[in-house]
Structures are given as structure tokens and as C-alpha cells.
Design a protein around this motif. Sequence first.
Motif, short mmCIF file in Angstrom:
data_model
loop_
_atom_site.label_atom_id
_atom_site.label_comp_id
_atom_site.label_asym_id
_atom_site.label_seq_id
_atom_site.Cartn_x
_atom_site.Cartn_y
_atom_site.Cartn_z
N PHE A 160 7.47 11.72 -24.50
CA PHE A 160 8.78 11.70 -24.33
C PHE A 160 9.63 12.69 -25.23
N LEU A 161 10.71 12.66 -24.88
CA LEU A 161 11.70 13.62 -25.67
C LEU A 161 12.61 12.96 -26.78
N ALA A 162 12.75 13.66 -27.65
CA ALA A 162 13.90 13.09 -28.93
C ALA A 162 15.13 13.96 -28.48
N ALA A 163 16.33 13.29 -28.82
CA ALA A 163 17.44 13.92 -28.87
C ALA A 163 17.75 15.01 -29.96
N ASP A 164 18.30 16.18 -29.76
CA ASP A 164 18.79 17.17 -30.76
C ASP A 164 19.23 16.72 -32.03
N ASN A 165 20.17 15.61 -31.94
CA ASN A 165 21.03 15.41 -32.93
C ASN A 165 20.73 14.05 -33.65
N GLU A 166 19.50 13.82 -33.32
CA GLU A 166 18.78 12.50 -33.82
C GLU A 166 18.75 12.50 -35.19
N ALA A 167 19.10 11.48 -35.99
CA ALA A 167 18.91 11.48 -37.66
C ALA A 167 17.51 11.26 -37.66
N GLU A 168 16.71 11.71 -38.82
CA GLU A 168 15.65 11.55 -39.22
C GLU A 168 15.28 10.08 -39.38
N VAL A 169 14.17 9.73 -38.68
CA VAL A 169 13.75 8.39 -38.73
C VAL A 169 12.54 8.49 -39.59
N THR A 170 12.35 7.66 -40.85
CA THR A 170 11.60 7.52 -41.75
C THR A 170 10.89 6.05 -41.87
N THR A 171 11.04 5.06 -40.94
CA THR A 171 10.76 3.85 -40.91
C THR A 171 9.34 3.91 -40.39
N THR A 172 8.24 3.30 -41.07
CA THR A 172 6.87 3.06 -40.70
C THR A 172 6.63 1.97 -39.97
N ARG A 173 5.83 1.84 -38.94
CA ARG A 173 5.61 0.46 -38.25
C ARG A 173 4.61 -0.25 -39.22
N THR A 174 4.85 -1.70 -39.37
CA THR A 174 4.10 -2.55 -40.14
C THR A 174 3.39 -3.51 -39.23
N GLY A 175 3.87 -3.78 -38.09
CA GLY A 175 3.19 -4.91 -37.21
C GLY A 175 3.35 -4.63 -36.03
N GLY A 176 2.96 -5.76 -35.00
CA GLY A 176 2.58 -5.75 -33.72
C GLY A 176 3.96 -5.74 -32.78
N PHE A 177 4.07 -7.01 -31.98
CA PHE A 177 5.24 -7.10 -31.18
C PHE A 177 6.57 -7.45 -31.69
N ASP A 236 4.17 12.47 -29.96
CA ASP A 236 5.04 12.54 -29.06
C ASP A 236 4.80 12.09 -27.49
N GLU A 237 3.92 10.93 -27.53
CA GLU A 237 3.52 10.46 -26.31
C GLU A 237 3.62 8.68 -26.42
N TYR A 238 3.72 8.06 -25.33
CA TYR A 238 3.70 6.67 -25.37
C TYR A 238 2.73 6.17 -24.03
N LEU A 239 2.30 4.88 -24.21
CA LEU A 239 1.50 4.47 -22.93
C LEU A 239 2.47 3.59 -22.40
N MET A 240 2.92 3.80 -21.15
CA MET A 240 3.73 2.78 -20.20
C MET A 240 2.65 1.87 -19.65
N ILE A 241 2.82 0.40 -19.81
CA ILE A 241 2.11 -0.50 -19.05
C ILE A 241 2.81 -0.96 -17.88
N ALA A 242 2.23 -0.94 -16.83
CA ALA A 242 2.97 -1.28 -15.43
C ALA A 242 2.26 -2.23 -14.70
N ASN A 243 2.89 -3.02 -13.88
CA ASN A 243 2.38 -3.91 -12.78
C ASN A 243 1.30 -3.26 -11.98
N ARG A 244 0.18 -3.98 -11.90
CA ARG A 244 -0.57 -3.68 -10.44
C ARG A 244 0.22 -3.94 -9.20
N SER A 245 0.21 -3.08 -8.18
CA SER A 245 0.85 -3.35 -6.81
C SER A 245 0.44 -4.74 -6.49
#
Length: 178
Positions: free
Chosen positions: A156-173, A88-97
Motif C-alpha cells: 500500500f502507499l501512504a499520502a505525501d502530506n500525511e500527518a505522522e501516525v504514532t498510535t500503536t495497535r493494542t487489540g484485535g477487531f 508497508d503491506e497488508y493481507l487482503m481477505i477475499a471470498n472464494r468464488s
Amino acid sequence: MTRGFEIVSKYADQGLNLPYRATKQAAGYDFEAATDFTLPSIWKLNFIKVLWQLRHGETATDADLDTAAKVLKPYLVPTGIKAYMNADEYLMIANRSSNPLKRNLVLPNGVGVIDADYYDNPKNEGEIFIQLLNFGIRDVHIKKGERLGQGLFMPFLAADNEAEVTTTRTGGFGSSGK
């Protein structure tokens, strides 16, 4: 282990540093370049010619537009780093000031989002790349070990009424959709 960083296998013996916080109250972990890299200026090739044509009501040729489009694409600077985190987390990449102020570098999308399931994906082992555009007049030469961006672990938070997500990541960008 809850969250952290590892070096991807192709850079295992390259002497890379794991991302680090520069001060004890810094929110972001500084990411460094894994290799020397030249980030070309967007003002090269036909970009200025196309701008001039558009400004003066002239029609730019497809060849000129194609050449200009190649210059305006962001470049992916390798870090040699992958990140693991809770589902339930992600890594946010931000610019350096200092990037826009001192080097004319920006992240074209404002921030990058590294999902938890990007880690160890089969396409690129989850290596994090920093997308950058160089708005300066001259090319910018980035040296291995220079700091490029910063990563912040975020829940991050998921919506209450979200349909079940079953897709699995298989690659990069771009592997999670169009």
C-alpha cells in the motif's frame, strides 16, 4: 522472513494447515476453518416478519428489529492463523468464488484488511477470522479444514502530506478506531 503465516498458540496442537496456493499461478492463499462451525441462515427468526412488516407499511417493534439485527450480523469463523508481513503491506481477505455460487456465503464487507501490526497483537495474537453471512435458506455446516476465503499480500502507499501516525495497535477487531 518477509511475509508468511503461522498457527496461533491456542491451535498449536490441532493439526491445522497453513494457508496455501492451490495452483502455481494462484494469487491467493486458501484459508481453512480451524473448527467445525455452523453458519445460520439469515432467513431465521424474525427477519422475514420484519421484512413483511416493512414491505406492507407496518411498524416493526423494537423487539422484532433487535431479533432481526442479531440474525443479520456477520459471523466470525476462526482460522487459527496469523500473518506476518512488511510494514508497508497488508493481507487482503477475499471470498472464494465458489462460496456464493455453491454455498450462498459472502463476506459482508466485500474484503477484509489485515494490517501488518495486527500480527501478535496482545488481544488475540493476531488470529485471522473470516467474516461470513449465509444468504441461503438452510444453515451451512462448515467442517474443520474446509476452505473459506483467500488471502493476498498487497503493498500500500501512504499520502505525501500525511500527518505522522504514532498510535500503536493494542487489540484485535475494531481496535484501530470506531
